[in-house]
Design a protein around this motif. Structure first.
Motif, PDB file in Angstrom:
ATOM      1  N   LEU A 430       0.801  -1.213   0.000  1.00 29.69           N
ATOM      2  CA  LEU A 430       0.000   0.000   0.000  1.00 29.69           C
ATOM      3  C   LEU A 430       0.840   1.271   0.000  1.00 29.69           C
ATOM      4  O   LEU A 430       0.370   2.328  -0.421  1.00 29.69           O
ATOM      5  CB  LEU A 430      -0.946  -0.005   1.211  1.00 29.69           C
ATOM      6  N   ARG A 431       2.079   1.174   0.469  1.00 28.04           N
ATOM      7  CA  ARG A 431       2.925   2.369   0.553  1.00 28.04           C
ATOM      8  C   ARG A 431       3.880   2.504  -0.627  1.00 28.04           C
ATOM      9  O   ARG A 431       4.649   3.457  -0.676  1.00 28.04           O
ATOM     10  CB  ARG A 431       3.708   2.344   1.864  1.00 28.04           C
ATOM     11  N   SER A 432       3.831   1.569  -1.570  1.00 29.45           N
ATOM     12  CA  SER A 432       4.734   1.612  -2.711  1.00 29.45           C
ATOM     13  C   SER A 432       4.105   2.360  -3.885  1.00 29.45           C
ATOM     14  O   SER A 432       2.878   2.355  -4.050  1.00 29.45           O
ATOM     15  CB  SER A 432       5.105   0.187  -3.147  1.00 29.45           C
ATOM     16  N   PRO A 433       4.922   2.996  -4.718  1.00 29.41           N
ATOM     17  CA  PRO A 433       4.386   3.711  -5.891  1.00 29.41           C
ATOM     18  C   PRO A 433       3.578   2.819  -6.815  1.00 29.41           C
ATOM     19  O   PRO A 433       2.637   3.290  -7.468  1.00 29.41           O
ATOM     20  CB  PRO A 433       5.657   4.222  -6.589  1.00 29.41           C
ATOM     21  N   GLU A 434       3.914   1.533  -6.860  1.00 32.35           N
ATOM     22  CA  GLU A 434       3.201   0.608  -7.747  1.00 32.35           C
ATOM     23  C   GLU A 434       1.726   0.467  -7.387  1.00 32.35           C
ATOM     24  O   GLU A 434       0.924  -0.009  -8.198  1.00 32.35           O
ATOM     25  CB  GLU A 434       3.854  -0.780  -7.714  1.00 32.35           C
ATOM     26  N   ALA A 435       1.344   0.859  -6.151  1.00 31.60           N
ATOM     27  CA  ALA A 435      -0.039   0.696  -5.700  1.00 31.60           C
ATOM     28  C   ALA A 435      -0.918   1.885  -6.060  1.00 31.60           C
ATOM     29  O   ALA A 435      -2.098   1.904  -5.693  1.00 31.60           O
ATOM     30  CB  ALA A 435      -0.066   0.473  -4.191  1.00 31.60           C
ATOM     31  N   GLU A 436      -0.371   2.862  -6.760  1.00 30.21           N
ATOM     32  CA  GLU A 436      -1.162   4.048  -7.101  1.00 30.21           C
ATOM     33  C   GLU A 436      -2.391   3.630  -7.914  1.00 30.21           C
ATOM     34  O   GLU A 436      -2.300   2.924  -8.912  1.00 30.21           O
ATOM     35  CB  GLU A 436      -0.315   5.029  -7.904  1.00 30.21           C
ATOM     36  N   GLY A 437      -3.556   4.079  -7.458  1.00 25.55           N
ATOM     37  CA  GLY A 437      -4.812   3.750  -8.127  1.00 25.55           C
ATOM     38  C   GLY A 437      -5.359   2.385  -7.782  1.00 25.55           C
ATOM     39  O   GLY A 437      -6.373   1.956  -8.358  1.00 25.55           O
ATOM     40  N   LEU A 438      -4.734   1.673  -6.838  1.00 27.86           N
ATOM     41  CA  LEU A 438      -5.198   0.335  -6.465  1.00 27.86           C
ATOM     42  C   LEU A 438      -6.562   0.403  -5.787  1.00 27.86           C
ATOM     43  O   LEU A 438      -6.760   1.154  -4.825  1.00 27.86           O
ATOM     44  CB  LEU A 438      -4.180  -0.319  -5.521  1.00 27.86           C
ATOM     45  N   ASP A 439      -7.508  -0.364  -6.281  1.00 24.83           N
ATOM     46  CA  ASP A 439      -8.842  -0.469  -5.677  1.00 24.83           C
ATOM     47  C   ASP A 439      -8.785  -1.578  -4.634  1.00 24.83           C
ATOM     48  O   ASP A 439      -8.882  -2.758  -4.968  1.00 24.83           O
ATOM     49  CB  ASP A 439      -9.876  -0.784  -6.757  1.00 24.83           C
ATOM     50  N   ALA A 440      -8.591  -1.191  -3.369  1.00 25.32           N
ATOM     51  CA  ALA A 440      -8.372  -2.180  -2.308  1.00 25.32           C
ATOM     52  C   ALA A 440      -9.266  -1.905  -1.108  1.00 25.32           C
ATOM     53  O   ALA A 440      -9.581  -0.752  -0.790  1.00 25.32           O
ATOM     54  CB  ALA A 440      -6.908  -2.172  -1.872  1.00 25.32           C
ATOM     55  N   VAL A 441      -9.662  -2.967  -0.454  1.00 26.88           N
ATOM     56  CA  VAL A 441     -10.313  -2.919   0.851  1.00 26.88           C
ATOM     57  C   VAL A 441      -9.506  -3.819   1.770  1.00 26.88           C
ATOM     58  O   VAL A 441      -9.161  -4.953   1.397  1.00 26.88           O
ATOM     59  CB  VAL A 441     -11.776  -3.408   0.787  1.00 26.88           C
ATOM     60  N   LEU A 442      -9.173  -3.327   2.944  1.00 32.82           N
ATOM     61  CA  LEU A 442      -8.389  -4.101   3.911  1.00 32.82           C
ATOM     62  C   LEU A 442      -9.291  -4.593   5.026  1.00 32.82           C
ATOM     63  O   LEU A 442      -9.982  -3.795   5.677  1.00 32.82           O
ATOM     64  CB  LEU A 442      -7.266  -3.238   4.492  1.00 32.82           C
ATOM     65  N   VAL A 443      -9.308  -5.891   5.242  1.00 26.58           N
ATOM     66  CA  VAL A 443     -10.003  -6.488   6.387  1.00 26.58           C
ATOM     67  C   VAL A 443      -8.929  -6.957   7.356  1.00 26.58           C
ATOM     68  O   VAL A 443      -8.171  -7.883   7.054  1.00 26.58           O
ATOM     69  CB  VAL A 443     -10.902  -7.662   5.953  1.00 26.58           C
ATOM     70  N   LEU A 444      -8.876  -6.320   8.519  1.00 27.13           N
ATOM     71  CA  LEU A 444      -7.793  -6.553   9.473  1.00 27.13           C
ATOM     72  C   LEU A 444      -8.337  -7.106  10.776  1.00 27.13           C
ATOM     73  O   LEU A 444      -9.155  -6.470  11.445  1.00 27.13           O
ATOM     74  CB  LEU A 444      -7.043  -5.240   9.736  1.00 27.13           C
ATOM     75  N   GLY A 445      -7.901  -8.298  11.155  1.00 25.11           N
ATOM     76  CA  GLY A 445      -8.321  -8.915  12.405  1.00 25.11           C
ATOM     77  C   GLY A 445      -7.287  -8.719  13.489  1.00 25.11           C
ATOM     78  O   GLY A 445      -6.099  -9.007  13.287  1.00 25.11           O
ATOM     79  N   VAL A 446      -7.699  -8.210  14.636  1.00 24.88           N
ATOM     80  CA  VAL A 446      -6.794  -8.003  15.770  1.00 24.88           C
ATOM     81  C   VAL A 446      -7.494  -8.450  17.049  1.00 24.88           C
ATOM     82  O   VAL A 446      -8.718  -8.560  17.106  1.00 24.88           O
ATOM     83  CB  VAL A 446      -6.374  -6.521  15.908  1.00 24.88           C
ATOM     84  N   GLY A 447      -6.686  -8.697  18.070  1.00 24.49           N
ATOM     85  CA  GLY A 447      -7.254  -9.096  19.356  1.00 24.49           C
ATOM     86  C   GLY A 447      -7.748  -7.930  20.179  1.00 24.49           C
ATOM     87  O   GLY A 447      -8.645  -8.072  21.007  1.00 24.49           O
ATOM     88  N   ASP A 448      -7.169  -6.741  19.952  1.00 27.86           N
ATOM     89  CA  ASP A 448      -7.520  -5.536  20.698  1.00 27.86           C
ATOM     90  C   ASP A 448      -7.684  -4.400  19.702  1.00 27.86           C
ATOM     91  O   ASP A 448      -6.739  -4.019  19.018  1.00 27.86           O
ATOM     92  CB  ASP A 448      -6.422  -5.213  21.713  1.00 27.86           C
ATOM     93  N   ALA A 449      -8.877  -3.843  19.606  1.00 24.76           N
ATOM     94  CA  ALA A 449      -9.147  -2.804  18.615  1.00 24.76           C
ATOM     95  C   ALA A 449      -8.335  -1.538  18.844  1.00 24.76           C
ATOM     96  O   ALA A 449      -8.172  -0.727  17.923  1.00 24.76           O
ATOM     97  CB  ALA A 449     -10.640  -2.457  18.622  1.00 24.76           C
ATOM     98  N   ASP A 450      -7.835  -1.335  20.048  1.00 24.47           N
ATOM     99  CA  ASP A 450      -7.005  -0.163  20.328  1.00 24.47           C
ATOM    100  C   ASP A 450      -5.522  -0.442  20.175  1.00 24.47           C
ATOM    101  O   ASP A 450      -4.694   0.420  20.485  1.00 24.47           O
ATOM    102  CB  ASP A 450      -7.290   0.343  21.751  1.00 24.47           C
ATOM    103  N   ASP A 451      -5.171  -1.642  19.760  1.00 21.69           N
ATOM    104  CA  ASP A 451      -3.766  -2.001  19.549  1.00 21.69           C
ATOM    105  C   ASP A 451      -3.618  -2.504  18.113  1.00 21.69           C
ATOM    106  O   ASP A 451      -3.590  -3.704  17.852  1.00 21.69           O
ATOM    107  CB  ASP A 451      -3.324  -3.064  20.553  1.00 21.69           C
ATOM    108  N   VAL A 452      -3.539  -1.570  17.173  1.00 13.73           N
ATOM    109  CA  VAL A 452      -3.400  -1.890  15.758  1.00 13.73           C
ATOM    110  C   VAL A 452      -2.005  -1.482  15.324  1.00 13.73           C
ATOM    111  O   VAL A 452      -1.679  -0.283  15.290  1.00 13.73           O
ATOM    112  CB  VAL A 452      -4.456  -1.170  14.904  1.00 13.73           C
ATOM    113  N   ALA A 453      -1.173  -2.450  15.015  1.00  8.33           N
ATOM    114  CA  ALA A 453       0.178  -2.140  14.555  1.00  8.33           C
ATOM    115  C   ALA A 453       0.115  -1.337  13.257  1.00  8.33           C
ATOM    116  O   ALA A 453      -0.698  -1.624  12.383  1.00  8.33           O
ATOM    117  CB  ALA A 453       0.970  -3.424  14.343  1.00  8.33           C
ATOM    118  N   TYR A 454       0.933  -0.293  13.187  1.00 11.23           N
ATOM    119  CA  TYR A 454       1.027   0.570  12.015  1.00 11.23           C
ATOM    120  C   TYR A 454      -0.288   1.304  11.724  1.00 11.23           C
ATOM    121  O   TYR A 454      -0.630   1.580  10.578  1.00 11.23           O
ATOM    122  CB  TYR A 454       1.451  -0.229  10.787  1.00 11.23           C
TER     123      TYR A 454
END
Length: 536
Positions: A430-454
């Motif tokens: 997501l942070r690389s130039p190659e991703a420009e215009g990428l149609d993406a949705v991120l589904v992120l599973g974590v144990g603690d909603a207030d502790d999201v890395a990055y």
């Protein structure tokens, strides 16, 4: 690909046998899986000898036991001495595996001269790990290298044929077939090399059977039976061809190497179709070792051959238990977003998991520095403790860059499914130039909603995020949505992404989660690609 386990809520695995297998095997280091599988085959072999299912005149218990003690004992001792000589910590379990592999290749014996040559084979096999290695990467499979070196030495020294040792790969026998197949499948599944093993066994089988049909009076069924029961293809695929340090970094390259190995392996039979007269293979009684040597040499050429030296520039905490380490390469490291780097960090008191780990690269492709992230729970491994203790300016080596979980060159709509620290390859995406215009949705599973890395970095990318966590976060960034769930499952993804059918799903995280979620998304998403850490 990260070498850390994740704090993501894992899916329930009770109804999924494969997910339960993944969860169980994922808790065992790869070397331990291999040594346990080989140990089980040793026990099976002794049982077959006791019940006289193996040829009694050859498989005498005293000969089997003595040969086992010599090969494993000498292998461990040689590896320890070589470690001292090269000032590195010897990996004992690797030496045990080498000794066990060799035990299955030679007839058991009590002959002193033959035992001496077997001991020499074990010494040379372990020496190849140090002498035939470049930046921690084996050029050749150690056991195969030892076998070949002894064959050459015996020939050059004109050793009496009665005292020479030749490989027989006796593990390829009908009584041991079922345990052998099961053990090989466990190793290939754990190392994520099942496709490689199946390709090799299948292609070699086709070539061998075609050759037998052309040169003998055997029927197709008998020829196939002879191949399955009497050839060492299954053992070679499961325990030797799958060695991570002798494989190239990309999947298509690995499959190509497996195809090459299959052709070399089947050459004695298949050459009858191509040539009027058979080709002399010099000292080799078996092409199994030649297949390993050929595949290893090609894999080395395809791999990271240039030296990768990394100077540590800093460590920062990016989550409660997640840390990012940054390195300045001495020369640019080429990689595609989503690939991993293997770091070698020799350190005092290293535990049984060794001194190498693979980590997903989290930095974008245009960053002059290289960054990786890892989760460090308590208690932690000696490797992770040593990595976190690095001072700025410390230099370590990378033994390779690879991986196929890469940002597609012409990506269509995608859904990125990450469990905990499985977010790391997507960060590079997501942070690389190659991703420009990428149609993406991120589904992120974590144990603690207030502790999201990055968290801040993800917000900066602007990608819509579906945060799957048991409890609601204190605040939710714009464009983010919370889904209350104790588990990240395929059903959660389906409900959270209404247009899933038009997207390619990329799933990253621990093996149990990846297996369960990917299976549930097939036939619901356009395509499914996966990434999980096998570890070794």
């Amino acid at each position: 690909m990260s070498s850390s386990t994740t704090s993501a809520p894992a899916p329930r695995t009770g109804g999924s046998p494969l997910a339960r297998v993944d969860a169980a095997l994922g808790r065992v280091p790869m070397y331990r899986v291999v040594s346990l599988a080989l140990g089980a085959l040793v026990l099976v072999s002794f049982f077959l000898a006791i019940t006289r299912s193996l040829l009694p005149s050859v498989f005498r218990l005293e000969a089997m036991a003595l040969t086992l003690v010599v090969l494993v004992g000498v292998s461990v001792a040689a590896n320890a001495l070589l470690g001292l000589a090269f000032r590195v910590r010897a990996h004992t379990e690797s030496a045990v595996i080498t000794g066990l592999l060799l035990w299955f290749l030679y007839w058991p014996t009590t002959d002193t001269a033959q035992l001496a040559w077997l001991a020499a084979t074990a010494v040379l096999a372990n020496a190849s790990k140090y002498l035939l290695a470049v930046r921690g990467r084996h050029v050749l499979n150690p056991a195969a290298a030892g076998v070949v070196l002894v064959l050459v030495v015996q020939e050059l020294a004109s050793v009496d044929p009665a005292h020479r040792v030749y490989t027989t790969w006796w593990i390829a026998n009908e009584p041991a077939l079922v345990p052998l197949v099961l053990a090989a499948l466990v190793v290939l599944w754990r190392t994520r090399r099942l496709d490689l093993g199946l390709l090799f066994v299948t292609l070699a089988g086709v070539l061998v059977v075609l050759g037998l049909l052309n040169s003998t009076d055997l029927g197709a069924g008998t020829a196939l039976e002879q191949y399955v029961v009497s050839s060492p293809a299954i053992f070679l695929a499961g325990f030797m061809l799958s060695e991570p340090l002798t494989l190239p970094p990309r999947r298509v390259q690995r499959l190509g190497v497996a195809a090459l190995a299959a052709f070399v392996f089947a050459w004695p039979q298949f050459q009858t179709i191509l040539l009027p007269e058979p080709v002399d293979l010099w000292v080799f009684e078996s092409t199994a070792e030649l297949a390993l040597l050929a595949s290893g040499a090609v894999a080395f050429v395809l791999g990271q051959r240039g030296g990768v030296r990394l100077r540590h520039t800093g460590t920062r905490r990016v989550g409660a238990e997640v840390f990012e380490l940054r390195f300045a390469p001495r020369r640019p490291v080429r990689f595609r977003p989503g690939q991993y780097v293997e770091l070698a960090l020799p350190h005092r008191g290293s535990d049984r998991r060794g001194v190498r780990r693979v980590f997903s690269i989290v930095s974008p492709s245009d960053d002059p520095e290289l960054a990786v992230a890892l989760r460090v729970p308590e208690p932690s491994s000696s490797y992770k403790k040593a990595l976190l203790a690095l001072e700025p300016g410390a230099v370590l080596g990378a033994t390779g860059v690879g991986g196929d979980f890469v940002l597609p060159r012409r990506p269509g709509p995608v859904v990125l499914v990450a469990g905990g620290i499985g977010i790391t390859p997507f960060l590079s995406w997501l942070r690389s130039p190659e991703a420009e215009g990428l149609d993406a949705v991120l589904v992120l599973g974590v144990g603690d909603a207030d502790d999201v890395a990055y968290r801040d970095e993800l917000v900066a990318t602007g990608v819509p995020v579906v945060l799957v966590a048991p409890g609601a976060p204190a605040d939710l960034p714009p464009g983010w949505r919370h889904v209350p769930s104790a588990f990240l499952t395929a059903d959660v993804v389906v409900e959270a992404v209404p247009d899933l059918g038009g997207r390619t799903a990329y799933v990253s995280g621990p093996p149990a989660m990846v297996t369960a979620v990917a299976r549930g998304l097939r036939r619901r998403a356009r395509k499914v690609r996966t990434d999980s850490f096998a570890g070794y």
